[in-house]
Design a protein around this motif. Structure first.
Motif, mmCIF file in Angstrom:
data_model
loop_
_atom_site.group_PDB
_atom_site.id
_atom_site.type_symbol
_atom_site.label_atom_id
_atom_site.label_comp_id
_atom_site.label_asym_id
_atom_site.label_seq_id
_atom_site.Cartn_x
_atom_site.Cartn_y
_atom_site.Cartn_z
ATOM 1 N N ALA A 96 0.849 -1.206 0.000
ATOM 2 C CA ALA A 96 0.000 0.000 0.000
ATOM 3 C C ALA A 96 0.882 1.254 0.000
ATOM 4 O O ALA A 96 0.589 2.224 -0.716
ATOM 5 N N VAL A 97 1.986 1.227 0.754
ATOM 6 C CA VAL A 97 2.874 2.394 0.813
ATOM 7 C C VAL A 97 3.602 2.575 -0.523
ATOM 8 O O VAL A 97 3.818 3.699 -0.977
ATOM 9 N N ALA A 98 3.943 1.457 -1.184
ATOM 10 C CA ALA A 98 4.593 1.572 -2.499
ATOM 11 C C ALA A 98 3.657 2.277 -3.495
ATOM 12 O O ALA A 98 4.102 3.067 -4.327
ATOM 13 N N LEU A 99 2.348 1.988 -3.395
ATOM 14 C CA LEU A 99 1.378 2.595 -4.315
ATOM 15 C C LEU A 99 0.984 4.009 -3.881
ATOM 16 O O LEU A 99 0.585 4.825 -4.720
ATOM 17 N N ARG A 100 1.040 4.286 -2.585
ATOM 18 C CA ARG A 100 0.661 5.604 -2.036
ATOM 19 C C ARG A 100 1.739 6.018 -1.033
ATOM 20 O O ARG A 100 1.551 5.913 0.190
ATOM 21 N N PRO A 101 2.889 6.519 -1.534
ATOM 22 C CA PRO A 101 4.034 6.767 -0.640
ATOM 23 C C PRO A 101 3.742 7.734 0.516
ATOM 24 O O PRO A 101 4.389 7.645 1.569
ATOM 25 N N HIS A 102 2.742 8.622 0.357
ATOM 26 C CA HIS A 102 2.478 9.573 1.439
ATOM 27 C C HIS A 102 1.954 8.888 2.708
ATOM 28 O O HIS A 102 1.954 9.487 3.786
ATOM 29 N N LEU A 103 1.534 7.629 2.597
ATOM 30 C CA LEU A 103 1.007 6.937 3.792
ATOM 31 C C LEU A 103 2.079 6.789 4.870
ATOM 32 O O LEU A 103 1.781 6.765 6.060
ATOM 33 N N ARG A 104 3.349 6.693 4.435
ATOM 34 C CA ARG A 104 4.443 6.568 5.410
ATOM 35 C C ARG A 104 4.447 7.788 6.340
ATOM 36 O O ARG A 104 4.574 7.658 7.560
ATOM 37 N N ALA A 105 4.286 8.973 5.731
ATOM 38 C CA ALA A 105 4.302 10.213 6.527
ATOM 39 C C ALA A 105 3.095 10.259 7.473
ATOM 40 O O ALA A 105 3.195 10.748 8.600
ATOM 41 N N VAL A 106 1.953 9.732 7.013
ATOM 42 C CA VAL A 106 0.749 9.714 7.865
ATOM 43 C C VAL A 106 1.009 8.832 9.096
ATOM 44 O O VAL A 106 0.740 9.240 10.237
#
Ligand code: C5P
Length: 315
Positions: free
Chosen positions: A244-254
């Motif tokens: 999921a993070v690979a597809l939506r990298p901003h999730l890591r920051a969340v």
């Protein structure tokens, strides 16, 4: 002698909960296109409300949706609640049904919280009542499993271990409530796309398939029995998170922001992109929700408490 009284109704309202996977371990891609998983599902107090009503002969299945991201929910027979109506009628030997289905969504759409599965489960219990069907729970679960891997859990609720593709369930004992902060994303993710990304990461050697150790979740199950949120937080795991993070990298920051703001733990919910944060208790969740909303990193924030009951008729 007691008389059997059966009230005929023309409309039934049912609710069903969102879910979080406290643990989701992906093992292998099966020949049928599904992945073998072991998971611990946890139902939470975000619910969709589904009202099913008898419709005029020939009207077919109409689905109207209001609330959370209603515009991206399919209508008519493409909607999973309409598929539930057709599958239930077929099982009961009824004609293809004319029914109006109204869905009031609070569960985020295409977000990793089983919103569609909740709608299907609520439709099943609602229609069972509307049509006054005498159908065994095991049969209803069988129909649910055909509709989607998470639909049986949406019927069951609580906390449960899932194996197979997630549809084979065993209830899990848990003490006390868990208080969550749910961070909504302004994007959606499709479950097949996230599993396909996991396959790609596996082929590239960037993730590992889970082993088949039956006791991998034993520390999580023990923490749930104790009702200790800190111990639960230490055991939360989601193998789909890297995909999921690979597809939506901003999730890591969340996720990092939630943990920095005091969450006991944060993770992607199911196939994402919703992120969920476990708080120490109710007050901590209220404070964390306010702070997360202020980061500007998320579309919105909800609080939720688990475990919550499964799909049930309310009117
Ligand atoms: O069962 P459900 O319809 O929710 O699954 C949607 C898709 O998600 C499947 O077609 C499959 O691509 C993927 N999936 C999977 N392994 C699972 C559950 C779902 O690969 N255990």
């Amino acid at each position: 002698m007691a008389s059997r009284y059966c009230r005929v109704v023309s409309s039934v309202r049912a609710v069903a909960p969102a879910k979080i996977n406290l643990s989701l371990r992906v093992r292998a891609l099966r020949p049928d296109g599904y992945h073998e998983i072991t998971t611990v599902f946890h139902a939470v107090s975000l619910t969709d409300e589904v009202t099913v009503s008898a419709a005029a002969p020939g009207a077919g299945r109409t689905v109207t949706t209001t609330g959370e991201r209603a515009a991206s929910v399919p209508g008519g027979d493409d909607n999973i609640a309409a598929k539930a109506a057709v599958a239930l009628a077929r099982h009961a030997g009824l004609a293809v049904p004319d029914v109006a289905i109204d869905i009031a969504k609070s569960i985020p759409v295409a977000a990793g919280m089983a919103g569609g599965s909740a709608d299907a489960a609520a439709a099943l219990v609602g229609l069972k009542r509307l049509w006054n069907l005498d159908i065994a729970d095991a049969d209803l679960v069988g129909i649910a499993a055909q509709l989607g891997s998470d639909v049986p859990f949406s019927l069951m609720g609580g906390t449960a271990r899932g194996i197979g593709r997630g549809e084979m369930l065993t209830p899990v004992l848990s003490a006390g409530d868990l208080h969550w902060v749910v961070a909504l994303s302004d994007t959606e993710l499709s479950t097949p796309a996230v599993y396909a990304e996991w396959d790609r990461l596996l082929a590239a050697g960037l993730v590992e398939a889970a082993g088949d150790a039956a006791d991998a979740d034993a520390p999580l199950l023990a923490a749930l029995r104790q009702g200790d949120p800190r111990a639960v937080a230490a055991q939360l795991v989601n193998d789909l998170e890297p995909a999921a993070v690979a597809l939506r990298p901003h999730l890591r920051a969340v996720i990092d922001a939630g943990v920095e703001l005091g969450a006991l733990a944060g993770l992607v919910s199911g196939s994402g992109p919703t992120c969920v944060f476990l708080a120490e208790g109710r007050e901590a969740a209220i404070a964390l929700a306010a702070e997360m909303a202020g980061t500007g990193l998320v579309r919105g924030v909800r609080r939720a408490v688990g475990p919550a009951p499964g799909a049930r008729v309310v009117v």
